[in-house]
Motif scaffolding. Sequence first.
Motif, PDB file in Angstrom:
ATOM      1  N   SER A 185       0.990  -1.078  -0.138  1.00 16.63           N
ATOM      2  CA  SER A 185       0.003   0.020  -0.030  1.00 16.63           C
ATOM      3  C   SER A 185       0.689   1.332   0.049  1.00 16.63           C
ATOM      4  O   SER A 185       0.542   2.292  -0.682  1.00 16.63           O
ATOM      5  N   SER A 207      -3.752  -4.957   0.406  1.00 11.51           N
ATOM      6  CA  SER A 207      -3.515  -3.871   0.866  1.00 11.51           C
ATOM      7  C   SER A 207      -4.661  -2.813   0.930  1.00 11.51           C
ATOM      8  O   SER A 207      -5.921  -2.949   0.243  1.00 11.51           O
ATOM      9  N   LYS A 265      -8.259  -0.995  -4.546  1.00 11.21           N
ATOM     10  CA  LYS A 265      -9.532  -0.823  -4.705  1.00 11.21           C
ATOM     11  C   LYS A 265     -10.372  -2.025  -4.029  1.00 11.21           C
ATOM     12  O   LYS A 265     -11.444  -1.811  -3.378  1.00 11.21           O
ATOM     13  N   ASP A 293      -3.087   0.979   8.269  1.00  6.07           N
ATOM     14  CA  ASP A 293      -3.788   2.216   7.981  1.00  6.07           C
ATOM     15  C   ASP A 293      -2.729   3.395   8.076  1.00  6.07           C
ATOM     16  O   ASP A 293      -2.974   4.511   7.957  1.00  6.07           O
ATOM     17  N   THR A 312      -5.275   0.024   0.492  1.00  6.95           N
ATOM     18  CA  THR A 312      -5.495   1.072  -0.370  1.00  6.95           C
ATOM     19  C   THR A 312      -5.941   0.859  -1.597  1.00  6.95           C
ATOM     20  O   THR A 312      -6.068   1.562  -2.574  1.00  6.95           O
ATOM     21  N   SER A 318      -0.397  -6.588  -3.026  1.00  3.61           N
ATOM     22  CA  SER A 318      -1.730  -5.532  -2.742  1.00  3.61           C
ATOM     23  C   SER A 318      -2.884  -6.306  -2.927  1.00  3.61           C
ATOM     24  O   SER A 318      -3.976  -5.843  -2.008  1.00  3.61           O
ATOM     25  N   THR A 365       1.044   3.793  -2.972  1.00  2.02           N
ATOM     26  CA  THR A 365       0.729   5.212  -3.063  1.00  2.02           C
ATOM     27  C   THR A 365       2.060   6.132  -2.991  1.00  2.02           C
ATOM     28  O   THR A 365       1.765   7.429  -2.934  1.00  2.02           O
TER      29      THR A 365
END
Lengths: 468, 290
Positions: free
Chosen positions: A109, A311, A315, A456, A313, A307, A113
């Motif tokens: 994540s 992950s 989708k 998070d 983050t 991911s 990002t």
Amino acid sequence: MSKLINSIEEAIRVTGLKDGMTISFHHHLRNGDYVLNMVVDAIAKAGIKDITINASSIHEVHAPLVDHIKSGVVTGLECNYMGAAVGKEISRGIMKKPVIFRTHGGRPSDIMTGKSHIDVAFIAAPTSDDMGNCTGKIGKSACGSLGYAFSDAEKADKVVVITDNLVPYPLTDFSIPEIYVDYVVSVDKIGDPKGIVSGTTKITRDPVGLKIARYAVECIQASGLLKDGFSFQTGAGGASLAAAAYLKDIMVRDNIKGSYVMGGITGYMVDMLNAGCFEAILDVQCFDLKAVESIRTNPKHREVSGSQYASPTAKSCAVDGLDVVILGATEIDMDFNVNVHTDSNGYIMGGSGGHSDTAAGAKMAMIVAPLVRARVPIVTKKVQCITTPGSTIDVLVTQRGIAVNPARQDLIEKFKAAKLPVVTIEELYDKAMEIVGNYQPVELGDRVVAEVVYRDGTVIDRIRQVIE
Amino acid sequence: MRRTMLFLPGNNAGMLANGDILGADSIILDLEDAVSPDQKDSARILVRNALKYLNYRGCEVIIRINDIETPYWEDDLEAVLPLKPDVIMPTKVSGADYIHRLAAKMTEIEEKNGMEVGKTLIIPLLETTLGIENAFEIAKADPRMAALYLGAEDYTADLRCKRTKEGTEIFYARTRLVNAARAAGIEAYDTPWTDVDDMEGLQKDTELAKALGYTGKAVINPRHVDVVNAVFSPTEAEINYAKEVFAAIEEGKRLGKGAVSLRGKMIDKPIVERARQVLENARAIYGGEF
């Protein structure tokens, strides 16, 4: 055109690696990995200092890192898991900067990002062509899935594939495509097959472990989640694997068709797939030879990225669809917070891996552990380190009773109706104390040696130096 | 109720600490064969401390002491009896004299420690040909006698034959022992199944023992506990029949009948006794009212 270069030394030169940069590694070669040590040795020889290593995991085989940290070659470490060899030294305070611990979902994540930047990714690949199409499924150092390396390949400024099985272009069944790869290095050996995968993973014969596994499966049955479409993850540890074996018997007997199974994949998961218990294996990491063979040959056994596995983050990710996950613990406290980072003496010897990701995603997150391990109780007033917050843990299964998070009254009612030995976590604590008595707490210093970053992005806890 | 008596080595702290969670009705903390001579003293201390500090809730504790012909048995008793184990298991018992000597020693220790005399029971291991021949005398040798327990390994060695899975060679011993125990009004427990991985063989062997009149069996591996418990647990059909027996008696009383029959068969005393025992066991195993 070919991306093939002559050596790791050349890779360091051509990628422009210099003081202060961050390099990355995956841990699919587990305790058989040679690549991390080879690269860091070469960096040290080149006189480069102040390197940060971002590796999905650090294993015992990476013990030489300790000297590189002491000499200032490596000044930063980021990982999701750290074995005791390096962990103990970190706990003694050999590194100035705290280690950053993430989770298996948090790491990709942050990479995807842009929160964690990687200058050069070194990707060990059991098979690659000279343009960098590579896979872990074949080759003398085959490890199966390369899932944790996907984000590194995609986002690192420079990507170097290191292989010991160079094949003619194009390798068709690739996991990581050439579009991300800058250079390819061919070496004699990327790892020791004995440490990469286990021959066969065996189920515990320990009667206490089996008892816990039995209870765990009875909890799953009582929860109502065990029905067609069931999705499941379990660890490869003693009781976790035994639970999978019991679960298989029930699913076969009752003709329950599950959806998918995840986690560190062992032959037992493969057996469950082949027995029709599940439609698919989503595999981010193989643990044994049977799993490697299966991912190579069975299209229902699918390699997934870190991911896609976890992950927060992305989708969507697979942990969010889990019904049940069975996890371990070195400590669990009255609020159901779990520690899998430090041992009973306060030394680092683990990390979240996918622990907190799966606990957050699964409908029922279960901890299986013996109430007392050697002289130390598992249930404690307050864990030394919060790896996974208690708000995401639903059930603790021990051989002396099952404690359910009070937030899950629904499960308490279902377990009681099934006549399972439901107790409070305070009762389990008292039972443990009856056996082992009070013991002196570990003495810790003020200095922070590691920060535990929850999935998070918040720092959920800090690990302090052990005073010896 | 002792459907299962699980052996645990007296020198294994981990096993002792978890003895009560393995599902056995009784656990046998072993000071004899599982412990080598150089560890007899440490095992004795470990077992004594286990009795002292661990709370074996809902699980009967039996201590297997060393043979009366060894130098250990008196020390074993002195160490463990004051902590009030439920049962003492002597080994290689061949005659009533053995029980007399043991019971006298137990009484002496109990009196010396100001304990209630006779609370701890005796279940001897009969594992010699002479022991089998003297089974009835042994069974009624002392009020502490709770059961006889057959040990087939040493017995077949004494018999000078091979121990087989079919167990033809121990048929006589099995039937003689169970008959002697019943004649003396005590229980009879069968020899353990020694092939740890042969669960099918275990099932068959246990069913045979049950068919011969045994109500329990010793087990040497925790993984055997569930199979043996299941065989010696009353089945749903047995429980239902037992309930019908009592319902029929009630109905008979209501109608003022002297003799009551069920499914065309007279309900006599043995039938009532068996029905009572089935319901008692069902309550102990499954909880609740039956």
